[in-house]
Design an enzyme around this catalytic site. Structure first.
Site, short mmCIF file in Angstrom:
data_model
loop_
_atom_site.label_atom_id
_atom_site.label_comp_id
_atom_site.label_asym_id
_atom_site.label_seq_id
_atom_site.Cartn_x
_atom_site.Cartn_y
_atom_site.Cartn_z
N ASN A 51 0.89 -1.22 0.21
CA ASN A 51 0.05 -0.02 0.20
C ASN A 51 0.87 1.20 0.03
OD1 ASN A 51 -1.84 1.88 0.61
ND2 ASN A 51 -2.60 0.90 2.10
N LYS A 55 3.22 0.93 3.13
CA LYS A 55 2.63 -0.16 4.22
C LYS A 55 2.86 -1.50 3.64
CE LYS A 55 -1.17 2.33 6.54
NZ LYS A 55 -2.50 2.49 6.63
N ARG A 99 -2.69 -1.71 -3.49
CA ARG A 99 -3.60 -0.99 -3.61
C ARG A 99 -3.55 0.15 -4.41
NH1 ARG A 99 -4.77 3.57 0.95
NH2 ARG A 99 -6.74 3.96 0.51
N HIS A 104 -11.88 4.84 -0.30
CA HIS A 104 -12.05 4.00 0.68
C HIS A 104 -12.73 2.90 0.55
CE1 HIS A 104 -11.76 7.78 3.82
NE2 HIS A 104 -10.20 7.37 3.62
N GLY A 122 -11.43 7.91 10.10
CA GLY A 122 -9.93 7.90 10.25
C GLY A 122 -9.43 9.13 9.93
N GLY A 132 -8.41 9.93 7.11
CA GLY A 132 -9.60 10.30 6.23
C GLY A 132 -11.14 9.94 6.74
N ARG A 144 -8.64 17.77 6.50
CA ARG A 144 -9.45 18.29 5.35
C ARG A 144 -10.88 18.80 5.75
NH1 ARG A 144 -8.66 12.68 2.10
NH2 ARG A 144 -7.57 12.04 3.97
N ASP A 181 -5.51 15.07 15.50
CA ASP A 181 -5.48 14.03 16.05
C ASP A 181 -6.65 13.66 17.08
OD1 ASP A 181 -5.25 11.37 17.56
OD2 ASP A 181 -3.60 10.99 16.96
N GLY A 218 -9.68 4.36 12.57
CA GLY A 218 -9.11 4.79 13.80
C GLY A 218 -9.97 5.40 14.85
N GLU A 256 -13.60 3.16 15.39
CA GLU A 256 -13.30 1.74 16.20
C GLU A 256 -13.05 2.17 17.67
OE1 GLU A 256 -10.43 -0.72 14.13
OE2 GLU A 256 -11.44 -0.34 12.29
N GLU A 316 -8.06 -3.45 5.32
CA GLU A 316 -7.86 -3.28 4.34
C GLU A 316 -6.71 -4.44 3.39
OE1 GLU A 316 -7.34 0.99 5.02
OE2 GLU A 316 -8.52 1.46 3.30
P1 AMP Z 1 -6.79 5.61 10.65
O1 AMP Z 1 -6.58 6.77 9.76
O2 AMP Z 1 -7.91 4.81 10.43
O3 AMP Z 1 -5.37 5.00 10.88
O4 AMP Z 1 -7.24 6.42 11.91
C1 AMP Z 1 -6.23 7.40 12.43
C2 AMP Z 1 -6.93 8.30 13.40
O5 AMP Z 1 -7.99 7.76 14.40
C3 AMP Z 1 -6.13 9.28 14.46
O6 AMP Z 1 -5.54 10.31 13.66
C4 AMP Z 1 -6.91 9.45 15.42
O7 AMP Z 1 -7.55 10.70 15.25
C5 AMP Z 1 -7.90 8.51 15.66
N1 AMP Z 1 -7.65 7.43 16.93
C6 AMP Z 1 -7.03 6.32 17.01
N2 AMP Z 1 -7.22 5.82 18.30
C7 AMP Z 1 -8.13 6.65 18.87
C8 AMP Z 1 -8.77 6.76 20.12
N3 AMP Z 1 -8.41 5.66 21.26
N4 AMP Z 1 -9.69 7.64 20.51
C9 AMP Z 1 -9.88 8.61 19.62
N5 AMP Z 1 -9.54 8.54 18.31
C10 AMP Z 1 -8.60 7.69 17.98
#
Ligand code: AMP
Length: 397
Positions: free
Chosen positions: A7, A14, A90, A178, A206, A208, A237, A278, A326, A329, A380
């Site tokens: 990826n 990745k 990907r 996605h 996440g 995005g 964004r 974040d 992220g 979940e 993914e």
């Molecule tokens: P992803 O793009 O799916 O890897 O999601 C990444 C984003 O998930 C991070 O920038 C965080 O904003 C969010 N995230 C990850 N763990 C947590 C958590 N325990 N609580 C709240 N947001 C989280």
């Protein structure tokens, strides 16, 4: 059979080495900050876990380093590059050309190249990954799995912009992104529901963020559009804005187009609203009373609610609401804010189930909720491996 999943992002790769069909992961890792002096190289197997920081100047060097580790006599998991039977890539943008996973040929590479204009940050990196993998793993079959493919089922009325027809003919339309994730979690939700006809909304939240309306297993509408900048409020964004503001920024406030692009894609969203990209930081600050962070959380949840409402209307009902990625979940706080005040639509969250984490598909609605609320971890890499394996073993659907 060993499948290497690649990826390639604009500044990262990745990777995962998976046995199929057993789905056993032999190795996983990431190369981040490619092109910087402090590139991070992570590599993990059952018996080795390492993190190195050193300059990796481009994707070619990064992929070569991954291959060197995979083949390393002490730390590696293969003895010969020929053990890798498939390299599955990907690819972010498949345009209207690819509605399913494809074996990579020179024609496919040419098409991916032509589509670089539509995904300038992603497709060139994806193509570079393919060229390098062909060189290093020359005996493996190369397969492309497209992020846009799942959304090829969106009907013209939902994917066409209301601008003169000639632009649709030139390929200006909603593509959706996605797709690998929405495909994976919606299939899991359908298996969970055990019903042949289903109306599902999948929320990929996440870095995005996007929403898909999935009816009977097919994407029928989606929040991202011609590019992955439309829709929900994301880490950096803005998501939906009135396009008139672009002209105001340029004509009245003196911004260049490049500045506007950077503003809307890299400096906006939760970062622009709070100073943090974040959600973990934003939640922490909001709990401490930071008003900007509290408002940004409310705006984020409100935008998601509006998309849920419009997709319930588009499908004339809803069987399941799925949270993934992220934020989806992990953030019980945002999930609760999204589901609040949606009883009219039959969405009732069980607050204690929402707080307790669980494995696999995880139901967080009350017993009297007519809509299932599910948390489904996305995967993914597994979906890419499955699709590549199915394509080359004749069971692709
Ligand atoms: P992803 O793009 O799916 O890897 O999601 C990444 C984003 O998930 C991070 O920038 C965080 O904003 C969010 N995230 C990850 N763990 C947590 C958590 N325990 N609580 C709240 N947001 C989280």
């Amino acid at each position: 059979m060993k499948i290497l999943i690649i990826n390639s992002g604009s500044s990262s790769i990745k990777y995962q080495l998976m046995e199929m069909p057993s789905q056993q992961i032999r190795c996983t890792g990431i190369v981040e900050r490619i092109g910087y002096s402090d590139t991070i190289f992570k590599y993990r197997t059952d018996f080795v876990e390492l993190l190195e920081t050193e300059p990796i100047k481009n994707h070619k060097v990064g992929l070569q380093k991954i291959a060197d580790y995979l083949l390393n006599p002490k730390k590696g998991v293969i003895k010969d590059s020929k053990e890798i039977k498939i390299v599955a890539h990907r690819v972010v943008h498949g345009g209207n050309t690819f509605s399913r996973t494809a074996r990579i040929t020179s024609e496919v590479k040419n098409k991916i190249q032509q589509l670089c204009a539509l995904a300038p940050l992603h497709n060139p990196a994806n193509l570079e990954g393919i060229l390098m993998a062909e060189h290093i793993f020359s005996s493996a079959k190369q397969v492309a799995v497209f992020d846009t493919a799942f959304h090829q089922t969106i009907s013209t009325k939902a994917k066409k912009y209301a601008i003169p027809n000639e632009f649709f003919e030139k390929g200006i339309q909603v593509y959706g992104f996605h797709g690998i994730s929405h495909d994976y979690v919606s299939k899991k939700a359908i298996a969970f529901l055990k019903q042949s006809e289903s109306k599902i909304i999948t929320l990929h939240l996440g870095n995005g963020c996007s929403v898909t309306a999935v009816q009977n297993g097919q994407s029928i509408d989606h929040s991202m559009g011609f590019t992955p900048s439309n829709g929900l409020i994301m880490g950096t964004r803005s998501g939906d804005v009135d396009h008139g503001l672009i002209f105001y920024l340029v004509n009245s406030l003196g911004y260049s187009l490049e500045d506007v692009n950077t503003l809307l894609l890299k400096k906006s969203g939760m970062l622009g609203l709070t100073g943090h990209g974040d959600l973990r930081d934003i939640q922490r600050e909001a709990e401490k009373g930071n008003k900007d962070c509290q408002l940004a959380m409310q705006m984020n949840a409100y935008r998601i609610k509006k998309y849920i409402g419009s997709y319930v209307a588009a499908m004339n009902g809803l069987d399941a609401l799925v949270f993934t990625a992220g934020i989806g979940e992990n953030s019980n706080v945002l999930r609760a804010m999204v589901c609040e005040g949606m009883e009219y639509m039959g969405i009732r969250l069980d607050k204690s189930k929402n707080r307790n984490k669980s494995d696999g598909v995880w139901e967080i609605n009350t017993s009297d909720s007519s809509v299932k609320i599910l948390v489904i971890p996305t995967n993914e890499e597994l979906e890419i491996a499955r699709q590549a394996h199915a394509l080359l073993n004749g069971s692709h659907n």
